[in-house]
Design a protein around this motif. Structure first.
Motif, PDB file in Angstrom:
ATOM      1  N   LEU A 197      48.967 124.984  15.205  1.00  0.00           N
ATOM      2  CA  LEU A 197      48.703 124.042  16.273  1.00  0.00           C
ATOM      3  C   LEU A 197      47.930 122.781  15.922  1.00  0.00           C
ATOM      4  N   VAL A 198      46.958 122.912  14.992  1.00  0.00           N
ATOM      5  CA  VAL A 198      46.488 121.921  14.192  1.00  0.00           C
ATOM      6  C   VAL A 198      47.092 121.316  13.141  1.00  0.00           C
ATOM      7  N   GLY A 199      48.366 121.656  12.818  1.00  0.00           N
ATOM      8  CA  GLY A 199      49.012 121.061  11.830  1.00  0.00           C
ATOM      9  C   GLY A 199      48.672 121.294  10.143  1.00  0.00           C
ATOM     10  N   LEU A 200      47.908 122.572  10.072  1.00  0.00           N
ATOM     11  CA  LEU A 200      47.501 122.704   8.735  1.00  0.00           C
ATOM     12  C   LEU A 200      48.231 124.116   8.315  1.00  0.00           C
ATOM     13  N   ASP A 201      49.278 124.550   8.659  1.00  0.00           N
ATOM     14  CA  ASP A 201      49.830 125.903   8.496  1.00  0.00           C
ATOM     15  C   ASP A 201      50.250 125.902   6.876  1.00  0.00           C
ATOM     16  N   GLU A 202      50.398 124.700   6.435  1.00  0.00           N
ATOM     17  CA  GLU A 202      50.681 124.493   5.016  1.00  0.00           C
ATOM     18  C   GLU A 202      49.669 124.432   3.903  1.00  0.00           C
ATOM     19  N   LYS A 203      48.324 124.386   4.453  1.00  0.00           N
ATOM     20  CA  LYS A 203      47.071 124.002   3.566  1.00  0.00           C
ATOM     21  C   LYS A 203      46.227 125.304   3.882  1.00  0.00           C
ATOM     22  N   ALA A 204      46.885 126.168   4.445  1.00  0.00           N
ATOM     23  CA  ALA A 204      45.928 127.647   4.904  1.00  0.00           C
ATOM     24  C   ALA A 204      44.881 128.167   3.785  1.00  0.00           C
ATOM     25  N   HIS A 205      45.480 127.800   2.321  1.00  0.00           N
ATOM     26  CA  HIS A 205      44.608 128.484   1.382  1.00  0.00           C
ATOM     27  C   HIS A 205      43.856 127.435   0.395  1.00  0.00           C
ATOM     28  N   ARG A 206      43.930 126.177   0.944  1.00  0.00           N
ATOM     29  CA  ARG A 206      43.119 125.258   0.432  1.00  0.00           C
ATOM     30  C   ARG A 206      41.822 125.506   0.956  1.00  0.00           C
ATOM     31  N   LEU A 207      40.898 124.933  -0.140  1.00  0.00           N
ATOM     32  CA  LEU A 207      39.208 125.000   0.077  1.00  0.00           C
ATOM     33  C   LEU A 207      38.776 123.435   0.865  1.00  0.00           C
ATOM     34  N   PRO A 208      37.972 123.510   1.903  1.00  0.00           N
ATOM     35  CA  PRO A 208      37.242 122.291   2.383  1.00  0.00           C
ATOM     36  C   PRO A 208      37.224 121.082   1.428  1.00  0.00           C
ATOM     37  N   SER A 209      36.908 121.397   0.216  1.00  0.00           N
ATOM     38  CA  SER A 209      36.675 119.994  -0.638  1.00  0.00           C
ATOM     39  C   SER A 209      37.922 119.655  -1.149  1.00  0.00           C
ATOM     40  N   GLU A 210      39.149 120.258  -0.885  1.00  0.00           N
ATOM     41  CA  GLU A 210      40.669 119.792  -1.257  1.00  0.00           C
ATOM     42  C   GLU A 210      41.023 119.018  -0.019  1.00  0.00           C
ATOM     43  N   LEU A 211      40.534 119.152   1.145  1.00  0.00           N
ATOM     44  CA  LEU A 211      41.012 118.275   2.351  1.00  0.00           C
ATOM     45  C   LEU A 211      40.457 117.056   2.518  1.00  0.00           C
ATOM     46  N   SER A 212      41.096 116.220   3.432  1.00  0.00           N
ATOM     47  CA  SER A 212      40.559 114.904   3.894  1.00  0.00           C
ATOM     48  C   SER A 212      39.528 115.301   4.971  1.00  0.00           C
ATOM     49  N   GLY A 213      38.890 114.124   5.351  1.00  0.00           N
ATOM     50  CA  GLY A 213      37.905 114.423   6.440  1.00  0.00           C
ATOM     51  C   GLY A 213      38.622 114.726   7.637  1.00  0.00           C
TER      52      GLY A 213
END
Ligand code: ATP
Ligand code: MG
Lengths: 300, 230
Positions: B125-141
């Motif tokens: 729903l929030v469009g992050l299914d591809e990035k489920a295993h990233r840490l917050p520091s590896e994401l944009s704001g």
């Protein structure tokens, strides 16, 4: 809160706070070892008291040729001895009386020190004759002493309990000393727990504030901290228990007991009774200190 | 859904009230923007709704519950019934996207099975299914804020409170977040959002409650930010 989730959080917390956790474990182990030692000593004193008080006798030494006290005029006469015996019969605490003649005493002495050089310096009549009196309770010594103190033919009255009591006093002192240090160490442990929890709560304030805003209950926010402290206390208590059991096995049973056969030592039962006390004290103080600290630093 | 009845809030170490006899009613399913200058009392109003603060006087009611009178032990359960999003995301740095969202469910005792079923759907729903295993520091704001939104919405709360959720994001990223909030709103979730973001408010055309010095000076359906009486 599911168990696996909580245990994961606890594991993380312990790892993050490694040095503090180690300090806490050691502190709990040391203070509980001291508590255990004090309890062990107290059990040991009780055991020795029970054993030896049972064997304690009052020795009433009778006048011999060389006696110089005012109740003596040379060796005791038959008449005087009969009198002493009569008085002993009238005393309530006296349970049984055993007469040991000078010759008996020498024979006994010879047997005890067989092959020793002391024997040569003792003449057969140097040891006084005596009455060995067994009392119903060693505490009643005074009653016997006052009845016989100034009776003609009695040289001196010796209470074996006096000798023992001095020894027990030393043990008691040792025990109080161990207990005092144990209490001081427990106090240090409490401070350490408080500090550890405070640091942990500060380090995880972001996490706990997020938990709170997501609606975690106070209990589930505090539980990981308390469990962390409890796990550390558990490990510390286990170390202390291992120490106590080891000292029973390797020190008391393997070294002391075979060499000091005249001393009765604490039994395994008496040692094992101490174990739950250690865990209770260890976990109790730690969890209490942790809860009090959390109440202050993790307000809901 | 939400009712403020003559609610005032006076912080201990301040001499002017942060909220001054506020009356406000918000219905189930509404989308409300709280706007106003810095220090006008928007965050204070949201904090009263969360029971992070107690009103000095007046009554705050949420879903029939008198929030000011809610005993402390019932506050956690009360908060579970709503979702919260902050300007600074408030993600747990050591946990992956999946675990951060799962945290919101774990904390309220959801089973592993429920969690594993629910999270892929919400990340989708929030469009992050591809990035489920990233840490917050590896994401944009913007991505981080979407994780926070997923966490706030994962338990399907009836009410979602957002305090400047786009405050740290650039305009185009903000639009993405607003679209998401709009979608959540259309599932029936009531949304109250404090913001400074003029463009967003004007674009969305939702109800606007404007505050100034602790007073509500405007309450307008389908409003525009600029169209004030000032
Ligand atoms: N914890 C507090 N203690 C004392 N005063 C506070 C506290 N929190 C807020 N205030 C004061 O209350 C008033 C309203 O603050 P509030 O945070 O609600 O404003 P805001 O509208 O959210 O501002 P911003 O847009 O900058 O976030 C301000 O004057 C602020 O200084
Ligand atoms: Mg604010």
């Amino acid at each position: 809160m599911r168990l696996s989730f909580v245990s994961k959080e606890v594991g993380n917390g312990l790892r993050r706070n490694f040095t503090m956790t180690v300090a806490l474990i050691v502190s709990v182990a040391v203070s509980l070892s001291l508590v255990g030692a004090a309890l062990l000593l107290s059990a040991q004193v009780d055991r020795m008291k029970g054993y030896w008080y049972d064997k304690i006798e009052v020795s009433i030494f009778l006048c011999g040729d060389s006696s110089v006290t005012y109740t003596c005029t040379g060796s005791i006469t038959i008449e005087q001895r009969k009198n002493v015996e009569r008085i002993l019969d009238t005393l309530d605490p006296v349970q049984n009386v055993f007469y040991e003649s000078s010759a008996d005493a020498y024979a006994q002495f010879k047997e005890q020190f067989a092959g020793s050089a002391i024997l040569a310096n003792i003449s057969p009549d140097a040891l006084p004759a005596s009455f060995r009196v067994k009392l119903d309770n060693p505490e009643n010594f005074e009653q016997v002493a006052s009845a016989l103190q100034s009776v003609q033919g009695v040289e001196s009255i010796q209470d074996q309990r006096k000798l023992l009591d001095r020894f027990f006093q030393i043990l008691k002192g040792l025990q109080s000393f161990a207990l005092a240090i144990a209490l001081a160490m427990l106090f240090v442990t409490v401070l350490l727990v408080m500090n550890t929890i405070r640091v942990a709560a500060f380090a995880r304030r972001r996490e706990t504030s997020i938990m709170r805003s997501v609606g975690a209950s106070n209990m589930s926010i505090r539980l990981p901290f308390i469990l962390e402290a409890a796990v550390a206390a558990m490990l510390g208590s286990t170390l202390a228990t291992a120490g106590i059991l080891a000292s029973k096995y390797w020190l008391i049973d393997a070294r002391l007991a075979p060499n000091l056969t005249f001393i009765p030592f604490v039994t395994w039962n008496e040692v094992l009774v101490i174990v739950p006390v250690l865990y209770l004290v260890g976990l109790g103080t730690t969890i209490l200190a942790a809860s009090v600290t959390l109440r202050r630093y993790l307000k809901g | 859904m939400i009712n403020f009845d003559k609610v005032s809030k006076q912080y201990k170490n301040s001499n002017t009230p942060a909220l001054n006899e506020i009356d406000l009613n918000i219905e189930q399913g509404e989308f409300v923007f709280l706007v106003g200058q810095s220090g006008s009392g928007k965050s204070s109003l949201l904090r009263l709704l969360l029971k992070e603060e107690k009103p000095t006087s007046g009554t705050v009611t949420v879903d029939g519950i008198n929030v000011g009178k809610l005993p402390n032990r019932k506050v956690p359960a009360f908060r579970r019934s709503m979702g919260i999003v902050f300007q600074d995301f408030r993600l747990l740095p050591g946990k992956t996207v999946f675990d951060n969202v799962a945290f919101g469910m774990e904390v309220i005792g959801k089973s592993k099975k429920e969690i594993e079923q629910r999270i892929p759907a919400i990340l989708d729903l929030v469009g992050l299914d591809e990035k489920a295993h990233r840490l917050p520091s590896e994401l944009s704001g913007g991505e981080q804020q979407r994780v926070a939104l997923a966490r706030a919405f994962v338990n399907k709360p009836k009410l979602l409170l957002a305090d400047e959720p786009t405050g740290n994001l650039d305009p185009s990223t903000s639009v993405g977040i607003m679209k998401l909030l709009d979608r959540i709103n259309r599932t029936g979730t009531t949304i109250v959002m404090a913001t400074h973001d003029v463009a967003i408010v004007d674009q969305m055309r939702k109800r606007i409650v404007q505050m100034e010095n602790g007073n509500i000076i405007r309450d307008q359906e389908r409003g525009m930010y600029g169209h004030t009486g000032h």
